[in-house]
Design a protein around this motif. Structure first.
Motif, PDB file in Angstrom:
ATOM      1  N   GLY A   1      14.270 -34.379   4.479  1.00 42.85           N
ATOM      2  CA  GLY A   1      14.661 -32.444   4.675  1.00 42.85           C
ATOM      3  C   GLY A   1      14.793 -32.057   3.343  1.00 42.85           C
ATOM      4  O   GLY A   1      15.313 -33.095   2.034  1.00 42.85           O
ATOM      5  N   ALA A   2      15.350 -30.674   3.312  1.00 39.86           N
ATOM      6  CA  ALA A   2      15.755 -30.067   2.390  1.00 39.86           C
ATOM      7  C   ALA A   2      16.059 -29.963   1.463  1.00 39.86           C
ATOM      8  O   ALA A   2      17.576 -30.452   1.714  1.00 39.86           O
ATOM      9  N   GLY A   3      16.066 -29.726   0.179  1.00 43.29           N
ATOM     10  CA  GLY A   3      17.665 -30.461  -0.661  1.00 43.29           C
ATOM     11  C   GLY A   3      18.309 -29.086  -0.894  1.00 43.29           C
ATOM     12  O   GLY A   3      17.781 -27.537   0.373  1.00 43.29           O
ATOM     13  N   VAL A   4      19.093 -28.405  -1.207  1.00 43.31           N
ATOM     14  CA  VAL A   4      20.111 -27.863  -1.989  1.00 43.31           C
ATOM     15  C   VAL A   4      18.749 -26.220  -2.618  1.00 43.31           C
ATOM     16  O   VAL A   4      18.295 -26.756  -3.805  1.00 43.31           O
ATOM     17  N   SER A   5      18.464 -25.322  -2.027  1.00 42.70           N
ATOM     18  CA  SER A   5      17.399 -24.167  -2.985  1.00 42.70           C
ATOM     19  C   SER A   5      18.160 -22.934  -3.515  1.00 42.70           C
ATOM     20  O   SER A   5      19.481 -22.265  -3.030  1.00 42.70           O
ATOM     21  N   GLN A   6      18.169 -22.343  -4.605  1.00 43.25           N
ATOM     22  CA  GLN A   6      18.394 -21.163  -5.142  1.00 43.25           C
ATOM     23  C   GLN A   6      17.079 -19.848  -5.642  1.00 43.25           C
ATOM     24  O   GLN A   6      16.150 -20.619  -6.064  1.00 43.25           O
ATOM     25  N   SER A   7      17.788 -19.150  -5.708  1.00 39.31           N
ATOM     26  CA  SER A   7      16.604 -17.931  -5.632  1.00 39.31           C
ATOM     27  C   SER A   7      17.483 -16.950  -6.524  1.00 39.31           C
ATOM     28  O   SER A   7      18.583 -16.862  -6.022  1.00 39.31           O
ATOM     29  N   PRO A   8      17.197 -16.220  -7.546  1.00 40.62           N
ATOM     30  CA  PRO A   8      15.486 -16.516  -8.277  1.00 40.62           C
ATOM     31  C   PRO A   8      16.059 -17.664  -8.916  1.00 40.62           C
ATOM     32  O   PRO A   8      17.135 -17.640  -9.035  1.00 40.62           O
ATOM     33  N   SER A   9      15.486 -18.765  -9.567  1.00 42.40           N
ATOM     34  CA  SER A   9      15.060 -19.407 -10.720  1.00 42.40           C
ATOM     35  C   SER A   9      15.397 -18.492 -12.103  1.00 42.40           C
ATOM     36  O   SER A   9      16.653 -19.458 -12.601  1.00 42.40           O
ATOM     37  N   ASN A  10      15.138 -17.607 -11.844  1.00 45.52           N
ATOM     38  CA  ASN A  10      15.126 -17.147 -13.339  1.00 45.52           C
ATOM     39  C   ASN A  10      15.329 -16.174 -13.018  1.00 45.52           C
ATOM     40  O   ASN A  10      14.852 -14.724 -12.739  1.00 45.52           O
ATOM     41  N   LYS A  11      16.389 -15.238 -14.019  1.00 44.96           N
ATOM     42  CA  LYS A  11      16.877 -13.268 -13.778  1.00 44.96           C
ATOM     43  C   LYS A  11      17.324 -13.463 -15.845  1.00 44.96           C
ATOM     44  O   LYS A  11      17.494 -13.623 -15.974  1.00 44.96           O
ATOM     45  N   VAL A  12      16.680 -11.636 -15.690  1.00 44.62           N
ATOM     46  CA  VAL A  12      17.225 -11.443 -17.533  1.00 44.62           C
ATOM     47  C   VAL A  12      17.425 -10.524 -17.085  1.00 44.62           C
ATOM     48  O   VAL A  12      16.686  -9.662 -16.170  1.00 44.62           O
ATOM     49  N   THR A  13      18.353  -9.825 -17.116  1.00 43.85           N
ATOM     50  CA  THR A  13      18.901  -8.808 -17.054  1.00 43.85           C
ATOM     51  C   THR A  13      19.620  -7.802 -17.899  1.00 43.85           C
ATOM     52  O   THR A  13      19.459  -8.646 -19.358  1.00 43.85           O
ATOM     53  N   GLU A  14      20.019  -6.520 -17.914  1.00 46.68           N
ATOM     54  CA  GLU A  14      20.250  -6.206 -19.546  1.00 46.68           C
ATOM     55  C   GLU A  14      22.385  -5.362 -18.671  1.00 46.68           C
ATOM     56  O   GLU A  14      22.588  -5.934 -18.302  1.00 46.68           O
ATOM     57  N   LYS A  15      22.959  -5.943 -20.315  1.00 42.74           N
ATOM     58  CA  LYS A  15      23.541  -6.158 -20.628  1.00 42.74           C
ATOM     59  C   LYS A  15      24.364  -4.644 -19.386  1.00 42.74           C
ATOM     60  O   LYS A  15      23.913  -3.465 -19.226  1.00 42.74           O
ATOM     61  N   GLY A  16      25.206  -4.688 -18.687  1.00 40.90           N
ATOM     62  CA  GLY A  16      26.592  -4.378 -18.131  1.00 40.90           C
ATOM     63  C   GLY A  16      25.129  -3.757 -16.807  1.00 40.90           C
ATOM     64  O   GLY A  16      26.169  -3.291 -15.529  1.00 40.90           O
ATOM     65  N   LYS A  17      24.272  -4.526 -16.056  1.00 39.63           N
ATOM     66  CA  LYS A  17      23.550  -4.313 -14.723  1.00 39.63           C
ATOM     67  C   LYS A  17      24.074  -5.160 -13.788  1.00 39.63           C
ATOM     68  O   LYS A  17      24.838  -6.572 -14.307  1.00 39.63           O
ATOM     69  N   ASP A  18      24.137  -5.251 -12.575  1.00 44.55           N
ATOM     70  CA  ASP A  18      25.172  -6.406 -11.575  1.00 44.55           C
ATOM     71  C   ASP A  18      23.806  -6.943 -11.206  1.00 44.55           C
ATOM     72  O   ASP A  18      23.176  -6.641 -11.108  1.00 44.55           O
ATOM     73  N   VAL A  19      24.184  -8.096 -11.163  1.00 48.67           N
ATOM     74  CA  VAL A  19      23.124  -9.339 -10.501  1.00 48.67           C
ATOM     75  C   VAL A  19      24.377 -10.375  -9.162  1.00 48.67           C
ATOM     76  O   VAL A  19      24.809 -10.640  -9.228  1.00 48.67           O
ATOM     77  N   GLU A  20      22.936 -10.832  -8.475  1.00 48.88           N
ATOM     78  CA  GLU A  20      23.285 -11.760  -7.192  1.00 48.88           C
ATOM     79  C   GLU A  20      22.212 -12.435  -7.165  1.00 48.88           C
ATOM     80  O   GLU A  20      21.210 -12.832  -7.256  1.00 48.88           O
ATOM     81  N   LEU A  21      22.831 -14.079  -7.115  1.00 49.01           N
ATOM     82  CA  LEU A  21      22.120 -15.444  -7.256  1.00 49.01           C
ATOM     83  C   LEU A  21      22.574 -15.706  -5.824  1.00 49.01           C
ATOM     84  O   LEU A  21      24.286 -15.549  -4.994  1.00 49.01           O
ATOM     85  N   ARG A  22      21.416 -16.573  -5.324  1.00 49.88           N
ATOM     86  CA  ARG A  22      21.373 -16.685  -3.905  1.00 49.88           C
ATOM     87  C   ARG A  22      21.852 -17.937  -4.063  1.00 49.88           C
ATOM     88  O   ARG A  22      20.930 -18.887  -4.826  1.00 49.88           O
TER      89      ARG A  22
END
Lengths: 114, 111
Positions: A1-22
Motif C-alpha cells: 500500500g501507499a506510504g505517507v505522502s507530503q506536499s509540496p516536496s519543496n517550498k521557497v517563500t519570502e519572509k512574512g508570507k504564510d505557508v501550508e504544508l500537507r
C-alpha cells in the motif's frame, strides 16, 4: 500500500508570507505526527493528532504555527508570517494507533524562507 | 526535560564488521525505543523498536535495552557499505505519543 505522502516536496517563500504544508497518512492510520528537522537541531516534535483531535501540541514553537486534521485523514500544518528560522524539513509520520506503535515517515517538505 | 543522547560520530567500520551504535536516555518513564536509519537527503526509515529489557533480533540487526542503565544500543552484523547512513535513536514516553530523538550517529562502512 501507499506510504505517507507530503506536499509540496519543496517550498521557497519570502519572509512574512504564510505557508501550508500537507500530509496524507497511510490509509487507516489514526495517529498523525508532525516533526521538523533542521541543521544542528535534530528532529523535533511539533504536534500529534489522534483522529481529529490534538492531544499534544507541546512542540509548536510559537503561535505562528498551527495544524488541523479533518476527516481523520489529511493534515495541514500552517506557518504564518514565516521567519528565516522556520527553514527546515517538515516531516509527517503516521501510526496505526491501535496497539501498533511504529511511526512511519513521509518524504518531508523542505521549506526555505528567504 | 526528556533527553536522548547519541554520539554524533562519525563511526567508521570495515565491511563485514559489527557496528555498535549507542544511545542513553534521561527519563526512566520512557517505555519504548526506536531505531531509524536516515540516508542523506531522505526521511527516516524505521529499522526496529524495543520495549522490553534484553535483546531483540531482526536479520542483521539486534537492538538491546537496559532500563536499569537507561541505555539502548543497535548492533549491525556483517556491515555493508549500503548501511552507511545516520542512525537515529528515539524514546517514547507514552504508547502512541511523540518520539524524542537523539542527534543521530553517522555510520560509515568502508569497503
Amino acid at each position: 500500500g501507499a506510504g505517507v505522502s507530503q506536499s509540496p516536496s519543496n517550498k521557497v517563500t519570502e519572509k512574512g508570507k504564510d505557508v501550508e504544508l500537507r500530509c496524507d497518512p497511510i490509509s487507516g492510520h489514526t495517529a498523525l505526527y508532525w516533526y521538523r528537522q533542521s541543521l544542528g537541531q535534530g528532529l523535533e516534535f511539533l504536534i500529534y493528532f489522534q483522529g481529529n483531535s490534538a492531544p499534544d501540541k507541546s512542540g509548536l514553537p510559537s503561535d505562528r504555527f498551527s495544524a488541523e486534521r479533518t476527516g481523520g485523514s489529511v493534515s495541514t500544518l500552517t506557518i504564518q508570517r514565516t521567519q528565516q528560522e522556520d527553514s527546515a524539513v517538515y516531516l509527517c509520520a503516521s501510526s496505526s494507533g491501535q496497539g501498533g506503535n511504529e511511526q512511519f515517515f513521509g518524504p518531508g517538505t523542505r521549506l526555505t524562507v528567504l | 526535560q526528556k533527553e536522548v543522547e547519541q554520539n554524533s560520530g562519525p563511526l567508521s567500520v570495515p565491511e563485514g564488521a559489527i557496528a555498535s551504535l549507542n544511545c542513553t536516555y534521561s527519563d526512566r518513564g520512557s517505555q519504548s525505543f526506536f531505531w531509524y536509519r536516515q540516508y542523506s537527503g531522505k526521511s527516516p526509515e524505521l529499522i526496529m523498536f524495543i520495549y522490553s529489557n534484553g535483546d531483540k533480533e531482526d536479520g542483521r540487526f539486534t537492538a538491546q535495552l537496559n532500563k536499569a542503565s537507561q541505555y539502548v544500543s543497535l548492533l549491525i552484523r556483517d556491515s555493508q557499505p549500503s548501511d552507511s547512513a545516520t542512525y537515529l535513536c528515539a524514546g517514547q514516553y507514552n504508547q502512541g505519543g511523540k518520539l524524542i530523538f537523539g542527534q543521530g550517529t553517522e555510520l560509515s562502512v568502508k569497503p
